[in-house]
Every structure is written in structure tokens, then in C-alpha cells.
Design an enzyme around this catalytic site. Structure first.
Site, short mmCIF file in Angstrom:
data_model
loop_
_atom_site.label_atom_id
_atom_site.label_comp_id
_atom_site.label_asym_id
_atom_site.label_seq_id
_atom_site.Cartn_x
_atom_site.Cartn_y
_atom_site.Cartn_z
N ASP A 45 0.81 -1.22 0.00
CA ASP A 45 0.00 0.00 0.00
C ASP A 45 0.85 1.27 0.00
OD1 ASP A 45 1.05 -0.55 2.44
OD2 ASP A 45 -0.79 -0.25 3.59
N HIS A 248 24.60 7.18 -18.30
CA HIS A 248 23.56 7.36 -17.28
C HIS A 248 23.76 6.33 -16.16
CE1 HIS A 248 20.65 9.66 -20.17
NE2 HIS A 248 21.65 10.38 -19.76
N ASP A 265 26.74 14.39 -12.12
CA ASP A 265 25.71 15.00 -12.97
C ASP A 265 24.42 14.99 -12.16
OD1 ASP A 265 23.78 15.65 -14.84
OD2 ASP A 265 24.51 14.30 -16.39
N ASP A 276 20.69 21.33 -14.32
CA ASP A 276 21.32 20.10 -14.85
C ASP A 276 22.80 20.36 -15.06
OD1 ASP A 276 22.05 17.78 -16.13
OD2 ASP A 276 20.93 18.17 -17.96
N HIS A 355 27.03 11.03 -27.11
CA HIS A 355 25.85 11.90 -26.96
C HIS A 355 26.07 13.25 -27.65
CE1 HIS A 355 27.79 14.41 -23.90
NE2 HIS A 355 28.17 13.30 -23.27
N HIS A 359 20.83 19.73 -24.71
CA HIS A 359 19.39 19.57 -24.91
C HIS A 359 18.69 20.77 -24.30
CE1 HIS A 359 19.44 18.42 -20.64
NE2 HIS A 359 20.47 17.65 -20.95
N HIS A 366 15.19 17.03 -19.91
CA HIS A 366 15.27 17.05 -21.38
C HIS A 366 13.97 17.70 -21.81
CE1 HIS A 366 18.08 13.34 -21.01
NE2 HIS A 366 18.69 14.47 -20.72
N GLU A 389 27.16 20.49 -22.88
CA GLU A 389 27.80 19.45 -22.09
C GLU A 389 28.69 18.51 -22.91
OE1 GLU A 389 25.02 16.42 -20.65
OE2 GLU A 389 23.36 17.58 -21.47
N TYR A 393 34.69 9.92 -23.20
CA TYR A 393 34.58 8.70 -22.39
C TYR A 393 35.43 7.62 -23.04
CZ TYR A 393 30.50 11.56 -21.51
OH TYR A 393 29.68 12.63 -21.27
N ARG A 411 32.92 15.00 -18.32
CA ARG A 411 31.84 15.80 -18.91
C ARG A 411 31.76 17.09 -18.11
NH1 ARG A 411 28.09 12.22 -19.10
NH2 ARG A 411 26.78 12.62 -17.29
N GLU A 413 29.19 20.41 -17.84
CA GLU A 413 27.86 20.84 -18.30
C GLU A 413 27.38 22.09 -17.58
OE1 GLU A 413 24.69 18.05 -17.33
OE2 GLU A 413 23.45 18.84 -18.95
MN LIG Z 1 22.16 17.21 -19.36
#
Ligand SMILES: [Mn+2]
Length: 440
Positions: A45, A248, A265, A276, A355, A359, A366, A389, A393, A411, A413
Site C-alpha cells: 500500500d 547514465h 551529474d 542540470d 551523446h 538539450h 530534457h 555538455e 569517455y 563531462r 555541463e
Molecule cells: Mn544534461
């Protein structure tokens, strides 16, 4: 009665903007139907912590699950909400519900009903509309609900020559509006970026060898919640060493070791807007020579990309600037061999930078908004917000890259608001120079 935590005129202004934009597009007698998110069960629940559907919140400010909102611009009853029933027992366990009275009084709805009445009322509210904006194919249950309503309308309009109601994308029409931030919205995004910055600074101060990634995530959560943020805008990534090469990375459960970089991140929400930011810094407070050389090059590249953001520029152009910079670095470091132009043509970089450059950013990390217009890359314009960003890698098991570089993930960003003349970096206060990262 409980009061909404938000400045309610903001939501009214958004509805006015939407009404005006539909009328500019010469769309008459349209209706927009938006379903709230449902409460999802975590176990037995116990529900998952609830966050309202962004578009639903964007237009209403109403945070109760299961609700439905119908917007009929130009009608006398323009704003209609369907809500859960008041229920003394449930409210004792789960908290206050506004009910229909609260929806009218506190959320400025022209009319409000209980959810049980949705299928009959919605059919009569929509039957004379010229079109319906609804997010078809995103949620089978909502699709099924709307299907019964469309069938009812078809029967109500029997032999009238009106046929079936045309359905347009609500996501697109609202998304295009969300893409351009009003000055009030810029203030909210700015605040989310400030809190996010404070979170990252706290993380940099606390990070040390031997600490677990999870403990560092806790530092971030602690700082942003202390500053009033209700939650993260997305699951924070706290990736030490080669974990940073997973874009991610979700586990956040490893010990941070001497000599590693950690990639963080993470973003804080503020009134449904989110920051972000990504920062990468040495766990032990000192970059190695190799780390410093590559980080330094990536930082210069990131700064030049930020500087390039202005009206008229496209993501496509920024992407090619990024891939050129990263490819040059990969060649210089002996990861890739050959001519830079040829390597770019062959897309050899994708293994090391899978990537894009960034964005849109706003109420969703995003964020909404079309990236192509009439088949062409969309030029940036004042009022849009985006991330910049660039990253690099090098997988730990890469057999081509020099050994010293394997497992390196970097990275950087920032969050950028496009202005008439250029841009404002909303996260400029978050440390990123080698000097600052080694000190903090
Ligand atoms: Mn981002």
C-alpha cells in the site's frame, strides 16, 4: 483550507498565452485535454513519491494525482477540472484533497467535477469542438478513456456530418510554448540553477578518498533540500573512475579511490524547473598530469561552445564544433589515428562521445520543444534554455587507447539561457576551472 504553494497568476498567464497562440494559428473552438499522473504503487500500500505530469502542472498548478484538465479557450466555461472526491478517511491517511470546491476557489477553475463524472461530462464538453489536443499513444489507459469519449461524441453527433473529432498533439502545442521561457519562468529556472550550484559546491567540499558514491549523493540531496528544493530533477549520477564512462550510470554504490576523477551529474528542482549541471573533479583534490591535460582541453572546448550560443545558431552547428574539438583531442592523445576531417566524416568519435552537445532545459531536464522545423535544424532563439555538455569517455576495456587514458570519463555541463544578443550562463557560479577544483 490548504493553500497552493505557488503564485497562481503564473498558471493563468500560461493559459492566456496558449489561448492567444491558438488564435494566432487561427484555430477556433479547440479543446485541450490533459491527464494528471497516476499514483504508482511501490510495494503493497506504499506509493512511489508523486510528481505531477509536467504539462498538467504547467497549465494548472494542481498537484493531485489522477485528475483531468480540460481547457476550452474562448468558452464561458474555459477551465474545467476533474478531481478526486473529498474523503475524510483517505485524507486522514494521505493528506488533504482540494475537491471540486478547492479546484474552483484556489485554482481558478470555471467548473469542477468528480472523476466519476468524467466520461459523461467530457463528451458533452468536447462534442462541439473543432479539434481536441490530447497526448495520444503515451498512456494506454488514458487512450482507452478517450476512446470511449470519442465514441460517445460520434454517437451524439450522429448523422450531423461532423464525423470523428480530429486529434492533435497536446505535447507539441504546449511544448512549443514551454520552449520560450517568460521572465517569471526564467527567474524560476535561475533559482533551480542556483540551488543546483550550491549542491555541487557542497559535494566538491565533502568528496574524499574512501567515501562511497552514495554518501556523496546524500550530500547533494541534503544541500538542495536544505535550500528548499523538493527533489532532484532526475536521478543524480555520482560516477567515480571508469563508472563515468557509463553515460547514465545509476548504481552510485562504489568507493571513490585515490587518483580517480569523479563525474557528478545532478540537478535540483525548484517549482518544477530543474538545473542540470555536470562537473568532473579529482577525488583526492589534485589532477594527475594526464587528467589535467585532457580536462583542460575539454574545459576550453566547453567554454568555446558556451560562447557560441546565440540566436540563429543550431544544435547541429554546436554538435559539429564539439565533435571536431573532441576528435582533435583524441588524435593528439593517440586514441584515434588519421586525418581529423576524415575521422569526423567516418564518425569515429561516436565510441568516445556517444551523446550530443546538449538539450533544451526547463521543467523537464530534457525539456519540451521541437528541434527540427520543416525538416531543418531549428535555430536557437531568445528565451530558450539549453545545456552545453561536451564529454569524452574512454572505456576501461578499450584496446586502442593508450593505457593511461582507459577508464577516463569527463563531462562538463552548464545551463545556458539564450538572450537577444547572446546568452547568460545560469550556472557560471559552479566551479569548473582546474584551480578551483583543486582547491575545493
Ligand atoms: Mn544534461
Amino acid at each position: 483550507m490548504r493553500k497552493p504553494n505557488y503564485n497562481m497568476t503564473l498558471f493563468e498567464e500560461r493559459r492566456i498565452r496558449l489561448r492567444e497562440s491558438l488564435s494566432e494559428q487561427k484555430v477556433k473552438d479547440a479543446a485541450i485535454v490533459i491527464f494528471a499522473n497516476r499514483e504508482l504503487i511501490r510495494n503493497n500500500d506504499v506509493p512511489y513519491s508523486f510528481r505531477q505530469d509536467t504539462n498538467f502542472f504547467y497549465l494548472t498548478g494542481f498537484e493531485e494525482p489522477d485528475s483531468v484538465y480540460i481547457f476550452r479557450p474562448g468558452h464561458k466555461e474555459e477551465n474545467i477540472m476533474f478531481v478526486r472526491k473529498k474523503d475524510a478517511l483517505k485524507e486522514t491517511w494521505e493528506g488533504f484533497r482540494y475537491g471540486t470546491e478547492g479546484a474552483r476557489k484556489e485554482f481558478f477553475m470555471d467548473d469542477a467535477f468528480y472523476l466519476e463524472e468524467f466520461s459523461t461530462k467530457a463528451a458533452s464538453l468536447l462534442k462541439d469542438c473543432s479539434r481536441v489536443y490530447f497526448d495520444l499513444f503515451s498512456d494506454p489507459q488514458n487512450d482507452a478513456t478517450m476512446k470511449t469519449i470519442f465514441e460517445k461524441i460520434k454517437n451524439l453527433n450522429h448523422r450531423s456530418g461532423r464525423g470523428t473529432l480530429p486529434v492533435f498533439s497536446s505535447k507539441e502545442v504546449i511544448g512549443e510554448q514551454r520552449l520560450f521561457k517568460s521572465s517569471d519562468e526564467v527567474a524560476l529556472l535561475k533559482k533551480a540553477c542556483e540551488i543546483t550550484t550550491q549542491g555541487h559546491i557542497a559535494v566538491m567540499k565533502e568528496a574524499k578518498v574512501g567515501m562511497n558514491e552514495r554518501a556523496l549523493h546524500g550530500v547533494f540531496l541534503n544541500e538542495i533540500m536544505k535550500q528548499g528544493s523538493p527533489r532532484e530533477g532526475y536521478g543524480g549520477i555520482f560516477a567515480t573512475g571508469s563508472n563515468a564512462t557509463t553515460l547514465h550510470y545509476v548504481f552510485n554504490d562504489e568507493e571513490m579511490k585515490d587518483g580517480e576523477l569523479i563525474l557528478v551529474d545532478a540537478g535540483a528542482e525548484h517549482e518544477f524547473f530543474t538545473g542540470d549541471i555536470t562537473r568532473t573533479f579529482p577525488v583526492n583534490g589534485k589532477f594527475s598530469d594526464t587528467q589535467k591535460r585532457i580536462y583542460g582541453t575539454m574545459l576550453e572546448l566547453q567554454k568555446s561552445l558556451v560562447a557560441a550560443v546565440k540566436p540563429g545558431v543550431t544544435f547541429k552547428e554546436l554538435n559539429s564544433q564539439m565533435t571536431r574539438g573532441v576528435t582533435e583531442l583524441l588524435v593528439k592523445e593517440g586514441v584515434l589515428q588519421g586525418e581529423v576531417d576524415e575521422l569526423i566524416d567516418q564518425q569515429s568519435f561516436t565510441k568516445y562521445i556517444p551523446h550530443g552537445v546538449g538539450h533544451f532545459l526547463g521543467m523537464d531536464v530534457h525539456d519540451a520543444g521541437l528541434t527540427m522545423l520543416k525538416g531543418e535544424p531549428r535555430p536557437l532563439a531568445a528565451g530558450m534554455a539549453l545545456t552545453i555538455e561536451p564529454g569524452i569517455y574512454i572505456p576501461a576495456d578499450d584496446e586502442v587507447a593508450p593505457k593511461a587514458l582507459r577508464g577516463l570519463g569527463i563531462r562538463i555541463e552548464d545551463n545556458i539561457l539564450v538572450t537577444e544578443n547572446g546568452n547568460i550562463n545560469l550556472t557560471a557560479d559552479c566551479p569548473k576551472s582546474i584551480e578551483e577544483l583543486e582547491r575545493s
